[in-house]
Write a protein that holds these residues in place. Structure first.
Motif, PDB file in Angstrom:
ATOM      1  N   ILE A 128      61.960 -34.708  -2.139  1.00 46.70           N
ATOM      2  CA  ILE A 128      60.798 -34.962  -3.011  1.00 46.70           C
ATOM      3  C   ILE A 128      59.914 -36.065  -2.433  1.00 46.70           C
ATOM      4  O   ILE A 128      58.710 -36.078  -2.677  1.00 46.70           O
ATOM      5  CB  ILE A 128      61.210 -35.269  -4.472  1.00 46.70           C
ATOM      6  N   ASP A 129      60.503 -36.979  -1.639  1.00 46.29           N
ATOM      7  CA  ASP A 129      59.678 -37.996  -0.987  1.00 46.29           C
ATOM      8  C   ASP A 129      58.748 -37.378   0.053  1.00 46.29           C
ATOM      9  O   ASP A 129      57.700 -37.951   0.371  1.00 46.29           O
ATOM     10  CB  ASP A 129      60.559 -39.056  -0.311  1.00 46.29           C
ATOM     11  N   ALA A 130      59.132 -36.219   0.583  1.00 47.43           N
ATOM     12  CA  ALA A 130      58.295 -35.549   1.582  1.00 47.43           C
ATOM     13  C   ALA A 130      57.118 -34.805   0.951  1.00 47.43           C
ATOM     14  O   ALA A 130      56.160 -34.453   1.654  1.00 47.43           O
ATOM     15  CB  ALA A 130      59.145 -34.574   2.399  1.00 47.43           C
ATOM     16  N   ILE A 131      57.167 -34.590  -0.362  1.00 48.08           N
ATOM     17  CA  ILE A 131      56.070 -33.894  -1.050  1.00 48.08           C
ATOM     18  C   ILE A 131      54.900 -34.852  -1.213  1.00 48.08           C
ATOM     19  O   ILE A 131      55.063 -35.951  -1.733  1.00 48.08           O
ATOM     20  CB  ILE A 131      56.545 -33.364  -2.412  1.00 48.08           C
ATOM     21  N   PRO A 132      53.697 -34.481  -0.771  1.00 48.78           N
ATOM     22  CA  PRO A 132      52.576 -35.431  -0.737  1.00 48.78           C
ATOM     23  C   PRO A 132      51.870 -35.670  -2.064  1.00 48.78           C
ATOM     24  O   PRO A 132      50.911 -36.425  -2.109  1.00 48.78           O
ATOM     25  CB  PRO A 132      51.623 -34.795   0.278  1.00 48.78           C
ATOM     26  N   VAL A 133      52.296 -35.027  -3.139  1.00 46.07           N
ATOM     27  CA  VAL A 133      51.680 -35.278  -4.442  1.00 46.07           C
ATOM     28  C   VAL A 133      52.657 -36.062  -5.316  1.00 46.07           C
ATOM     29  O   VAL A 133      53.878 -35.911  -5.186  1.00 46.07           O
ATOM     30  CB  VAL A 133      51.274 -33.970  -5.156  1.00 46.07           C
ATOM     31  N   PRO A 134      52.154 -36.943  -6.200  1.00 50.08           N
ATOM     32  CA  PRO A 134      53.033 -37.773  -7.024  1.00 50.08           C
ATOM     33  C   PRO A 134      53.893 -36.942  -7.986  1.00 50.08           C
ATOM     34  O   PRO A 134      53.371 -36.102  -8.729  1.00 50.08           O
ATOM     35  CB  PRO A 134      52.063 -38.666  -7.798  1.00 50.08           C
ATOM     36  N   ILE A 135      55.192 -37.194  -7.964  1.00 49.23           N
ATOM     37  CA  ILE A 135      56.152 -36.513  -8.837  1.00 49.23           C
ATOM     38  C   ILE A 135      57.007 -37.571  -9.535  1.00 49.23           C
ATOM     39  O   ILE A 135      57.369 -38.581  -8.938  1.00 49.23           O
ATOM     40  CB  ILE A 135      57.068 -35.566  -8.033  1.00 49.23           C
ATOM     41  N   PHE A 136      57.311 -37.333 -10.796  1.00 49.52           N
ATOM     42  CA  PHE A 136      58.175 -38.247 -11.541  1.00 49.52           C
ATOM     43  C   PHE A 136      59.025 -37.435 -12.509  1.00 49.52           C
ATOM     44  O   PHE A 136      58.711 -36.291 -12.820  1.00 49.52           O
ATOM     45  CB  PHE A 136      57.348 -39.270 -12.331  1.00 49.52           C
ATOM     46  N   TYR A 137      60.110 -38.034 -12.981  1.00 45.86           N
ATOM     47  CA  TYR A 137      60.842 -37.414 -14.086  1.00 45.86           C
ATOM     48  C   TYR A 137      61.363 -38.512 -15.000  1.00 45.86           C
ATOM     49  O   TYR A 137      61.634 -39.636 -14.582  1.00 45.86           O
ATOM     50  CB  TYR A 137      61.960 -36.483 -13.603  1.00 45.86           C
ATOM     51  N   LYS A 138      61.441 -38.153 -16.279  1.00 44.06           N
ATOM     52  CA  LYS A 138      61.844 -39.089 -17.325  1.00 44.06           C
ATOM     53  C   LYS A 138      62.977 -38.476 -18.135  1.00 44.06           C
ATOM     54  O   LYS A 138      63.135 -37.245 -18.175  1.00 44.06           O
ATOM     55  CB  LYS A 138      60.668 -39.384 -18.271  1.00 44.06           C
ATOM     56  N   ASP A 139      63.709 -39.339 -18.822  1.00 39.84           N
ATOM     57  CA  ASP A 139      64.794 -38.851 -19.671  1.00 39.84           C
ATOM     58  C   ASP A 139      64.265 -38.502 -21.069  1.00 39.84           C
ATOM     59  O   ASP A 139      63.050 -38.510 -21.305  1.00 39.84           O
ATOM     60  CB  ASP A 139      65.942 -39.866 -19.741  1.00 39.84           C
TER      61      ASP A 139
END
Length: 410
Positions: A128-139
């Motif tokens: 996921i660090d290699a993906i150039p768009v911002p990604i996040f996940y929450k609980d």
């Protein structure tokens, strides 16, 4: 051994000495600090929070702190409610030994329990660090539990200042409120969510962001949280606004065109109706404009129209807005203006224009205008209003020009 801080809400102050006496029997040292709200507690800080001290603004922050919710009288349903809000555990106020035991257990875990990520987790993070768009996940409590490098770089915070934090820890409150409400709506409904709002990074820069989020589920079928992607649409939206502005602006004079007027008059009528105020319209036409084009050429005719717009602005009330409807005809929209006031405004315009020097090819030109004025009634009657004010303009032309005529309803 260094000491740790126990944060506590006001209702627990009278019990601090008794709790400290119990904790003195452990190997740990503690400092005590009273708080008024959870925002004062650092992320992952240990908090003893009495249920009566909880504020609405505290709720989104519970999951990002180690919270023991102290109940006036412990019961299972009350305890379950707070655990579902993100509290680590709960205890009754009468059970000080239980509270002290929880503090010692949490302190022990924080020192000895430092799990290392598995190879599978490391691989996933690398991907996921290699993906150039911002990604996040929450609980399920809307606390950040992971993100990629692009997300961290975009908002200008290290992963350590994002993961295990709430949106209120990483964003200004006015924006965090938007994110939190959207998170709640998504988790309540399930499925996917798309919306657009602003994001402010750590350097204070604002961006227009399109969020694409979806709920993910645990193996037991319960909602585990959400994963999201951020698309920066700042430049796209700027270009769209520029194109929209161009499509609504007369390129010669810079005032609004007919399309812009149609939207403006509809909006202004709605505001007038809501505020029980009047709104009026002037229609202005240049007298003998064809002779200016014939004598000096179309380029000078263009200069004359730009001169006319400047004169209208100078002579009109500050709340007036001007639109070029076609050729040498202009509309002036006058909010909070009745017909008598519109007549006065129109006469000022009519008198001001010939008093200003217009020089075309070294020759002074005396420009005059004819004006029709009407007080608008309603959006349903707009077409009728336009016809009547056009008739008033025609009357001004036919009765000598350089004058104002009023339009009335039957």
């Amino acid at each position: 051994m260094s000491s740790s801080t126990i944060y506590h809400s006001g209702c627990l102050t009278p019990y601090k000495i008794a709790l400290a006496t119990l904790l003195d029997q452990s190997v740990f040292e503690f400092n005590w600090q009273a708080i008024e709200c959870l925002q004062e507690v650092p992320v992952s800080g240990m908090v003893l929070l009495h249920e009566s001290d909880v504020q609405d603004s505290d709720t989104p922050l519970i999951g990002a702190r180690k919270v023991l919710m102290v109940l006036a009288k412990w019961n299972f349903n009350g305890a379950l409610k707070w655990v579902e809000q993100g509290a680590n555990d709960s205890a009754g106020l009468e059970d000080l030994e239980r509270i002290a035991t929880w503090v010692v257990a949490e302190q022990s875990r924080s020192i000895w329990h430092n799990p290392q990520p598995s190879d599978q987790q490391n691989t996933l993070q690398t991907v996921i660090d290699a993906i150039p768009v911002p990604i996040f996940y929450k609980d399920a409590w809307h606390i950040y539990r992971g993100c990629n490098l692009a997300f961290s770089e975009f908002i200008g915070l290290s992963k350590e200042k994002i993961i295990d934090h709430s949106v209120y820890d990483v964003a200004p409150k006015e924006l965090a409120d938007i994110y939190y409400q959207a998170d709640q709506a998504l988790l309540a409904k399930g499925g996917k969510q798309e919306y657009e709002t602003d994001v402010k990074n750590a350097q204070g820069e604002r961006f227009e962001i399109e969020f694409h989020k979806a709920v993910f589920y645990k193996s037991n079928g319960n909602k585990g949280g959400q994963v999201g992607v951020m698309l920066d649409v700042t430049e796209k939206n700027r270009l769209m606004r520029e194109l929209d502005k161009v499509s609504r602006t007369d390129p010669l004079t810079g005032v609004g065109n007919r399309r812009e007027f149609d939207d403006a008059v509809s909006s202004a009528l709605g505001e007038a109706q809501a505020s029980y105020s009047s709104i009026s319209l002037l229609t202005i036409d240049v007298d003998h404009f064809k002779s200016i084009n014939d004598q000096f050429g179309h380029s000078c005719g263009d200069e004359a129209l730009k001169f006319l717009v400047r004169c209208i602005y100078l002579a009109s009330p500050s709340n007036a807005s001007i639109y070029r409807i076609g050729g040498e005809e202009f509309y002036v929209l006058l909010p909070r203006t009745n017909l008598a006031e519109a007549r006065s405004a129109a006469e000022k315009v009519c008198q001001h224009i010939p008093s200003q020097p217009l020089i075309l090819k070294g020759e002074q030109v005396n420009m005059t205008v004819s004006i029709g004025a009407i007080q608008l009634a309603s959006e349903q009657q707009l077409e009728d209003s336009f016809k009547r004010v056009d008739q008033a303009l025609y009357e001004a032309k036919m009765t000598g020009r350089n004058r104002v005529c009023l339009a009335y309803y039957d």
